[in-house]
Design a protein around this motif. Structure first.
Motif, short mmCIF file in Angstrom:
data_model
loop_
_atom_site.label_atom_id
_atom_site.label_comp_id
_atom_site.label_asym_id
_atom_site.label_seq_id
_atom_site.Cartn_x
_atom_site.Cartn_y
_atom_site.Cartn_z
N ALA A 171 0.84 -1.21 0.00
CA ALA A 171 0.00 0.00 0.00
C ALA A 171 0.87 1.25 0.00
CB ALA A 171 -0.93 0.00 1.22
N THR A 172 1.95 1.25 0.78
CA THR A 172 2.86 2.40 0.79
C THR A 172 3.43 2.62 -0.60
OG1 THR A 172 3.47 1.76 3.04
CG2 THR A 172 4.85 3.41 1.96
N ALA A 173 3.88 1.53 -1.23
CA ALA A 173 4.48 1.63 -2.56
C ALA A 173 3.45 2.08 -3.60
CB ALA A 173 5.11 0.30 -2.96
N ILE A 174 2.22 1.59 -3.49
CA ILE A 174 1.18 1.99 -4.45
C ILE A 174 0.85 3.47 -4.28
CG2 ILE A 174 -1.27 1.69 -5.05
CD1 ILE A 174 -0.87 -1.35 -4.54
N LEU A 175 0.74 3.94 -3.03
CA LEU A 175 0.46 5.36 -2.81
C LEU A 175 1.63 6.22 -3.33
CD1 LEU A 175 -1.45 7.54 -1.73
CD2 LEU A 175 -0.28 7.37 0.47
N ALA A 176 2.87 5.76 -3.12
CA ALA A 176 4.03 6.50 -3.64
C ALA A 176 4.00 6.54 -5.16
CB ALA A 176 5.33 5.86 -3.14
N LEU B 175 10.76 5.65 -11.35
CA LEU B 175 10.90 7.10 -11.13
C LEU B 175 9.67 7.65 -10.40
CD1 LEU B 175 12.59 9.66 -11.51
CD2 LEU B 175 11.42 10.03 -13.68
N ALA B 176 8.49 7.15 -10.75
CA ALA B 176 7.27 7.61 -10.07
C ALA B 176 7.31 7.20 -8.59
CB ALA B 176 6.03 7.02 -10.75
N ALA B 177 7.72 5.96 -8.32
CA ALA B 177 7.81 5.51 -6.92
C ALA B 177 8.85 6.33 -6.16
CB ALA B 177 8.17 4.02 -6.88
N LEU B 178 9.93 6.66 -6.82
CA LEU B 178 10.98 7.48 -6.21
C LEU B 178 10.45 8.89 -5.91
CD1 LEU B 178 13.83 8.32 -5.40
CD2 LEU B 178 14.47 8.37 -7.81
N GLN B 179 9.80 9.51 -6.90
CA GLN B 179 9.26 10.85 -6.71
C GLN B 179 8.19 10.87 -5.62
OE1 GLN B 179 10.07 13.93 -8.10
NE2 GLN B 179 11.88 12.78 -8.68
N GLY B 180 7.27 9.92 -5.69
CA GLY B 180 6.21 9.86 -4.68
C GLY B 180 6.78 9.51 -3.31
N GLY B 181 7.77 8.61 -3.28
CA GLY B 181 8.40 8.25 -2.01
C GLY B 181 9.11 9.45 -1.38
N LEU B 182 9.80 10.24 -2.20
CA LEU B 182 10.46 11.45 -1.69
C LEU B 182 9.42 12.45 -1.16
CD1 LEU B 182 13.16 11.95 -4.48
CD2 LEU B 182 13.65 11.56 -2.05
N ALA B 183 8.32 12.61 -1.89
CA ALA B 183 7.29 13.56 -1.47
C ALA B 183 6.63 13.10 -0.16
CB ALA B 183 6.24 13.72 -2.58
N LEU B 184 6.31 11.81 -0.08
CA LEU B 184 5.67 11.31 1.16
C LEU B 184 6.65 11.36 2.33
CD1 LEU B 184 3.69 8.27 -0.32
CD2 LEU B 184 2.72 10.41 0.54
N ALA B 185 7.94 11.08 2.07
CA ALA B 185 8.95 11.17 3.14
C ALA B 185 9.07 12.60 3.65
CB ALA B 185 10.30 10.66 2.63
N GLN B 186 9.02 13.56 2.73
CA GLN B 186 9.08 14.97 3.14
C GLN B 186 7.87 15.34 3.99
OE1 GLN B 186 8.45 17.82 -0.01
NE2 GLN B 186 9.44 19.48 1.10
N ILE B 187 6.69 14.89 3.57
CA ILE B 187 5.46 15.22 4.30
C ILE B 187 5.47 14.55 5.68
CG2 ILE B 187 2.96 14.83 4.30
CD1 ILE B 187 3.12 15.18 1.18
N GLU B 188 5.99 13.32 5.74
CA GLU B 188 5.97 12.56 6.98
C GLU B 188 7.23 12.80 7.83
OE1 GLU B 188 5.77 7.86 7.83
OE2 GLU B 188 4.43 8.50 6.24
N ARG B 189 8.23 13.45 7.24
CA ARG B 189 9.54 13.65 7.88
C ARG B 189 10.13 12.32 8.35
NH1 ARG B 189 10.16 17.83 5.88
NH2 ARG B 189 10.49 19.86 6.81
N VAL B 191 11.89 8.51 6.43
CA VAL B 191 12.23 7.82 5.18
C VAL B 191 11.35 6.61 4.90
CG1 VAL B 191 14.67 8.58 5.21
CG2 VAL B 191 14.03 6.39 6.27
N ARG B 192 10.52 6.22 5.85
CA ARG B 192 9.70 5.01 5.72
C ARG B 192 9.02 4.84 4.34
NH1 ARG B 192 4.42 3.48 5.86
NH2 ARG B 192 3.89 5.68 5.70
N PRO B 193 8.22 5.82 3.88
CA PRO B 193 7.53 5.59 2.59
C PRO B 193 8.50 5.48 1.41
CG PRO B 193 7.00 7.78 3.48
CD PRO B 193 7.79 7.08 4.53
N LEU B 194 9.59 6.25 1.45
CA LEU B 194 10.59 6.19 0.37
C LEU B 194 11.25 4.82 0.34
CD1 LEU B 194 12.38 7.58 -1.79
CD2 LEU B 194 13.89 8.28 0.09
N ALA B 195 11.68 4.34 1.50
CA ALA B 195 12.35 3.04 1.57
C ALA B 195 11.40 1.92 1.12
CB ALA B 195 12.84 2.79 3.00
#
Lengths: 218, 218
Positions: A171-176, B175-189, B191-195
């Protein structure tokens, strides 16, 4: 603050007409912010777009920050609470997940990918500037992620995914992928990256189906 | 514009010292924009941070838009051109992809996930406001995606991925997962969603390895 102190009213304390006016102001602000950004939107722009007076805006919101937080709440409620949560909760299998993907891509195609994700864009603009706003966006994203996770957990519990599948991490990966896909689609003005990202994630979920059992009638 | 018209100089026409001054201005602007956004950064902020005069800024940049475009070019060059392209080009297999993931997560952990993706954040803020800036960010993203795609194509050509693997689509999704992961990590402060997003994508690539051939010596 005592109950007799004058000042901005909370939504719960408003009359029905007051709630409608407040919602009209928030919806107007949300539309303006989607295309102009928070920094590019003044309370005067909102006043004009909502067709209200300045004193009406200050009747409901102490300042621009308060209005922006109401916009985050509005986006979370309309997009996550009223759209994605019910759609995801009704998904019964991989075909439902594909229909969810089609819904997301269609909305972006219809709007020419303008604005990106209404909630994610707020997070990107405000994360370094407004701690409370950042936490509010994070709460909205957590709700979205939980809805995707619940959908996948349901699929696993019904035997549509192997027991080793990890609905939380997926779910985390899909949202990302969704957030990044929306951002890239906005930048490229084309649904291509969004569609590709969601297609890859759904193929991955489909690959986690248990092997088909031999048909006892054959 | 004729060659004798006074006005902002192009980078290619500058002396070595002029190039250094120009780069100092752009780097200062890039740092400020990462934490304050484009809208929250004035030319006066940049002047003070770079330790230059206003006339020096206008010697190199016609206006704020021109400086912002130079920042997009700087981010594309330093992040994509000098970091991700060489790292991705040197990857020889799935372990290299895991090391790339670790590099990205480490950088975010060290900076407490502040700023999100320096290029993606520019895209999110400017996409609806500055058509040229949006196209410049899109070109940077296309370069990044091409570098990921070339890495996966190399793996497929060396027999590390099955022939049916689609490096182009996978690269878009990564690239989408990376971009979204970086954005979610920034919002959540955090690295969990990025990793999680990168781990899922790399597991997917690993799952596309061809089945191990039986060892002829066993």
């Amino acid at each position: 603050m005592s109950s007799t102190t004058p000042g901005p009213r909370r939504a719960g304390e408003l009359t029905r007409k007051g709630q409608q006016t407040r919602r009209r102001i928030v919806a107007a602000a949300a539309d303006l912010i989607l295309t102009q950004g928070v920094a590019g939107t003044t309370l005067d722009d909102v006043r004009a777009a909502a067709g209200v007076s300045s004193s009406q805006i200050y009747h409901y919101f102490a300042d621009k920050e308060a209005l922006v937080r109401a916009v985050i709440d509005y986006r979370t409620q309309t997009m996550v609470g009223e759209t994605h949560e019910p759609v995801l909760a009704a998904i019964e299998g991989i075909d439902g997940l594909r229909a969810w993907r089609d819904m997301i891509v269609s909305v972006q195609r219809e709007t020419d990918c303008a604005g990106g994700c209404p909630l994610g864009s707020l997070g990107s603009e405000l994360a370094e500037l407004d701690h409370v706003a950042r936490c509010d966006v994070a709460a909205g994203m957590a709700r979205w992620e939980a809805a995707i996770s619940a959908c996948l957990t349901g699929m696993r519990d019904r035997g549509q995914l192997i027991a080793a599948a990890d609905p939380g991490q997926l779910a985390t990966a899909i949202l990302a992928a969704l957030q990044g896909g929306l951002a890239l689609a906005q930048i490229e003005r084309n649904v291509r990256p969004l569609a590709a990202a969601l297609d890859v994630m759904i193929s991955l979920v489909a690959s986690l189906a248990p092997p088909a059992r031999p048909d006892p009638n054959s």
